[in-house]
Scaffold this motif. Structure first.
Motif, PDB file in Angstrom:
ATOM      1  N   LEU A 154      -5.003 -49.422  10.422  1.00 40.22           N
ATOM      2  CA  LEU A 154      -4.268 -50.394   9.607  1.00 40.22           C
ATOM      3  C   LEU A 154      -5.171 -51.539   9.168  1.00 40.22           C
ATOM      4  N   GLU A 155      -6.036 -51.995  10.054  1.00 39.86           N
ATOM      5  CA  GLU A 155      -6.961 -53.074   9.701  1.00 39.86           C
ATOM      6  C   GLU A 155      -7.941 -52.627   8.617  1.00 39.86           C
ATOM      7  N   LEU A 156      -8.451 -51.405   8.732  1.00 42.11           N
ATOM      8  CA  LEU A 156      -9.387 -50.901   7.733  1.00 42.11           C
ATOM      9  C   LEU A 156      -8.702 -50.719   6.372  1.00 42.11           C
ATOM     10  N   ILE A 157      -7.487 -50.186   6.389  1.00 38.35           N
ATOM     11  CA  ILE A 157      -6.760 -50.000   5.138  1.00 38.35           C
ATOM     12  C   ILE A 157      -6.453 -51.352   4.494  1.00 38.35           C
ATOM     13  N   ASP A 158      -6.086 -52.338   5.317  1.00 40.69           N
ATOM     14  CA  ASP A 158      -5.792 -53.671   4.790  1.00 40.69           C
ATOM     15  C   ASP A 158      -7.023 -54.278   4.139  1.00 40.69           C
ATOM     16  N   HIS A 159      -8.189 -54.091   4.763  1.00 42.73           N
ATOM     17  CA  HIS A 159      -9.435 -54.597   4.163  1.00 42.73           C
ATOM     18  C   HIS A 159      -9.738 -53.874   2.857  1.00 42.73           C
ATOM     19  N   ARG A 160      -9.553 -52.560   2.844  1.00 46.17           N
ATOM     20  CA  ARG A 160      -9.790 -51.781   1.633  1.00 46.17           C
ATOM     21  C   ARG A 160      -8.825 -52.194   0.519  1.00 46.17           C
ATOM     22  N   LEU A 161      -7.591 -52.473   0.897  1.00 45.92           N
ATOM     23  CA  LEU A 161      -6.597 -52.913  -0.080  1.00 45.92           C
ATOM     24  C   LEU A 161      -7.026 -54.239  -0.706  1.00 45.92           C
ATOM     25  N   ASP A 162      -7.529 -55.151   0.112  1.00 47.65           N
ATOM     26  CA  ASP A 162      -7.966 -56.454  -0.406  1.00 47.65           C
ATOM     27  C   ASP A 162      -9.117 -56.298  -1.387  1.00 47.65           C
ATOM     28  N   LEU A 163     -10.017 -55.355  -1.118  1.00 42.40           N
ATOM     29  CA  LEU A 163     -11.163 -55.140  -2.011  1.00 42.40           C
ATOM     30  C   LEU A 163     -10.722 -54.632  -3.386  1.00 42.40           C
ATOM     31  N   ARG A 164      -9.582 -53.973  -3.460  1.00 50.93           N
ATOM     32  CA  ARG A 164      -9.104 -53.450  -4.734  1.00 50.93           C
ATOM     33  C   ARG A 164      -8.758 -54.553  -5.727  1.00 50.93           C
ATOM     34  N   TYR A 165      -8.577 -55.767  -5.238  1.00 50.50           N
ATOM     35  CA  TYR A 165      -8.213 -56.883  -6.105  1.00 50.50           C
ATOM     36  C   TYR A 165      -9.422 -57.725  -6.504  1.00 50.50           C
ATOM     37  N   ALA A 166     -10.628 -57.245  -6.226  1.00 49.16           N
ATOM     38  CA  ALA A 166     -11.831 -58.018  -6.553  1.00 49.16           C
ATOM     39  C   ALA A 166     -11.944 -58.242  -8.063  1.00 49.16           C
ATOM     40  N   MET A 167     -11.708 -57.216  -8.861  1.00 52.67           N
ATOM     41  CA  MET A 167     -11.808 -57.361 -10.308  1.00 52.67           C
ATOM     42  C   MET A 167     -10.766 -58.347 -10.843  1.00 52.67           C
ATOM     43  N   LEU A 168      -9.544 -58.255 -10.333  1.00 54.22           N
ATOM     44  CA  LEU A 168      -8.503 -59.184 -10.775  1.00 54.22           C
ATOM     45  C   LEU A 168      -8.865 -60.623 -10.414  1.00 54.22           C
ATOM     46  N   ARG A 169      -9.372 -60.836  -9.212  1.00 53.22           N
ATOM     47  CA  ARG A 169      -9.754 -62.191  -8.819  1.00 53.22           C
ATOM     48  C   ARG A 169     -10.874 -62.719  -9.703  1.00 53.22           C
ATOM     49  N   TYR A 170     -11.793 -61.830 -10.099  1.00 53.46           N
ATOM     50  CA  TYR A 170     -12.868 -62.256 -11.001  1.00 53.46           C
ATOM     51  C   TYR A 170     -12.306 -62.638 -12.368  1.00 53.46           C
ATOM     52  N   LEU A 171     -11.386 -61.843 -12.897  1.00 44.38           N
ATOM     53  CA  LEU A 171     -10.800 -62.150 -14.198  1.00 44.38           C
ATOM     54  C   LEU A 171     -10.024 -63.464 -14.159  1.00 44.38           C
ATOM     55  N   VAL A 172      -9.309 -63.704 -13.063  1.00 47.10           N
ATOM     56  CA  VAL A 172      -8.566 -64.959 -12.918  1.00 47.10           C
ATOM     57  C   VAL A 172      -9.523 -66.147 -12.914  1.00 47.10           C
ATOM     58  N   VAL A 228      -2.420 -64.820 -12.140  1.00 43.77           N
ATOM     59  CA  VAL A 228      -2.330 -65.159 -10.717  1.00 43.77           C
ATOM     60  C   VAL A 228      -0.945 -64.829 -10.176  1.00 43.77           C
ATOM     61  N   LEU A 229       0.098 -65.170 -10.943  1.00 46.12           N
ATOM     62  CA  LEU A 229       1.463 -64.860 -10.513  1.00 46.12           C
ATOM     63  C   LEU A 229       1.656 -63.362 -10.350  1.00 46.12           C
ATOM     64  N   LEU A 230       1.274 -62.594 -11.366  1.00 43.80           N
ATOM     65  CA  LEU A 230       1.459 -61.142 -11.309  1.00 43.80           C
ATOM     66  C   LEU A 230       0.627 -60.524 -10.192  1.00 43.80           C
ATOM     67  N   MET A 231      -0.610 -61.000 -10.019  1.00 37.55           N
ATOM     68  CA  MET A 231      -1.478 -60.450  -8.976  1.00 37.55           C
ATOM     69  C   MET A 231      -0.870 -60.666  -7.595  1.00 37.55           C
ATOM     70  N   ASN A 232      -0.346 -61.863  -7.345  1.00 42.49           N
ATOM     71  CA  ASN A 232       0.237 -62.140  -6.036  1.00 42.49           C
ATOM     72  C   ASN A 232       1.505 -61.333  -5.795  1.00 42.49           C
ATOM     73  N   LEU A 233       2.317 -61.153  -6.825  1.00 42.83           N
ATOM     74  CA  LEU A 233       3.528 -60.354  -6.667  1.00 42.83           C
ATOM     75  C   LEU A 233       3.193 -58.898  -6.347  1.00 42.83           C
ATOM     76  N   VAL A 234       2.227 -58.340  -7.080  1.00 44.88           N
ATOM     77  CA  VAL A 234       1.870 -56.935  -6.877  1.00 44.88           C
ATOM     78  C   VAL A 234       1.147 -56.738  -5.549  1.00 44.88           C
ATOM     79  N   GLN A 235       0.251 -57.671  -5.189  1.00 44.08           N
ATOM     80  CA  GLN A 235      -0.446 -57.544  -3.916  1.00 44.08           C
ATOM     81  C   GLN A 235       0.534 -57.637  -2.750  1.00 44.08           C
TER      82      GLN A 235
END
Length: 262
Positions: A154-172, A228-235
């Motif tokens: 679960l910890e590894l999947i959670d970390h991998r999930l967070d990495l999936r939002y790297a591009m969105l965080r960069y665009l924001v 930012v709003l959409l990213m937080n809702l989807v995450q």
């Protein structure tokens, strides 16, 4: 259809997002008269008010931000569809849910066969947890070790999930940055209207140019706030799917395992 809906292909969505951005700019260019207030604010379609601008329409700072905004919307769409797919898996009943059921070792191969082809390295939180827990239990015959492996997974999947939002965080981050750069360029252009040798300065034109220079920041902040709003809702939706998968596995698999069964 699967590449657009059930498990979207990011490269395909990227291309479609850019196309949608171009169509958005083109449509607004047709609907909003050049030099009008809306065209100036949204598109920087401002040939009359800013003749000294280095940007030739449609190659403006605002339009670049619009394209990046639509790329961000495409990323949000991909993550939303994956989140909904994970949530749907949690509702499929992959494990026995009757509180009276006790799982013995001879019950596990059939459950594992049911989930074996339902996940890959990136997708399928619940099937991957079920498969991993069954493998660990059959190898160790220990419920405690199975719980430990599930928690680590679960910890590894959670970390991998967070990495999936790297591009969105960069665009924001990059959209407001480009907006600020556009504002600095606009202020510089306004300052160029000042002629030190002239007795009278064109204060009206300078004030108008300074006002226009802040529109890029305005548009950038609005688009960034939406992303930012959409990213937080989807995450939150995707993390909820992971939490539900962990709880479902703990409740309906690990808590029902009988180490003494054959």
């Amino acid at each position: 259809m699967n590449r657009l809906w059930n498990q979207p292909n990011r490269l395909l969505i990227l291309g479609l997002s850019l196309l949608a951005g171009v169509l958005f700019i083109g449509l607004l260019s047709l609907l909003l008269p050049a030099g009008g207030p809306a065209a100036v604010v949204i598109l920087d379609h401002n040939a009359i008010l800013a003749p000294n601008s280095p940007f030739v329409y449609p190659f403006t700072v605002q339009n670049l931000m619009h394209l990046l905004f639509f790329v961000g919307l495409g990323e949000v769409y991909c993550r939303w569809r994956i989140a909904e797919r994970e949530q749907a898996m949690n509702r499929e009943g992959l494990l026995p849910e009757d509180y009276r059921v006790i799982l013995q070792e001879h019950d596990l191969p059939a459950i594992r066969a049911r989930v074996a082809d339902r996940y890959d390295a990136e997708h399928g939180f619940l099937p991957s947890l079920i498969d991993l827990c069954i493998l660990q239990f059959r190898a160790s015959r220990s419920v405690d070790q199975t719980v430990s492996v599930m928690n680590s997974s679960l910890e590894l999947i959670d970390h991998r999930l967070d990495l999936r939002y790297a591009m969105l965080r960069y665009l924001v981050w990059v959209i407001p940055t480009i907006g600020f750069i556009g504002t600095v360029i606009g202020i510089s252009l306004a300052m160029n209207l000042i002629d030190p040798a002239a007795d009278e300065q064109p204060l009206g034109e300078i004030a108008k140019a300074l006002g226009i220079s802040f529109y890029t920041t305005l548009v950038a902040l609005v688009e960034s706030a939406i992303l930012v709003l959409l990213m937080n809702l989807v995450q939150a939706r995707e993390e909820s799917a992971l939490n539900r998968a962990g709880h479902y596995t703990l409740t309906n698999l690990i808590n029902r395992l009988y180490a003494g069964g054959r």
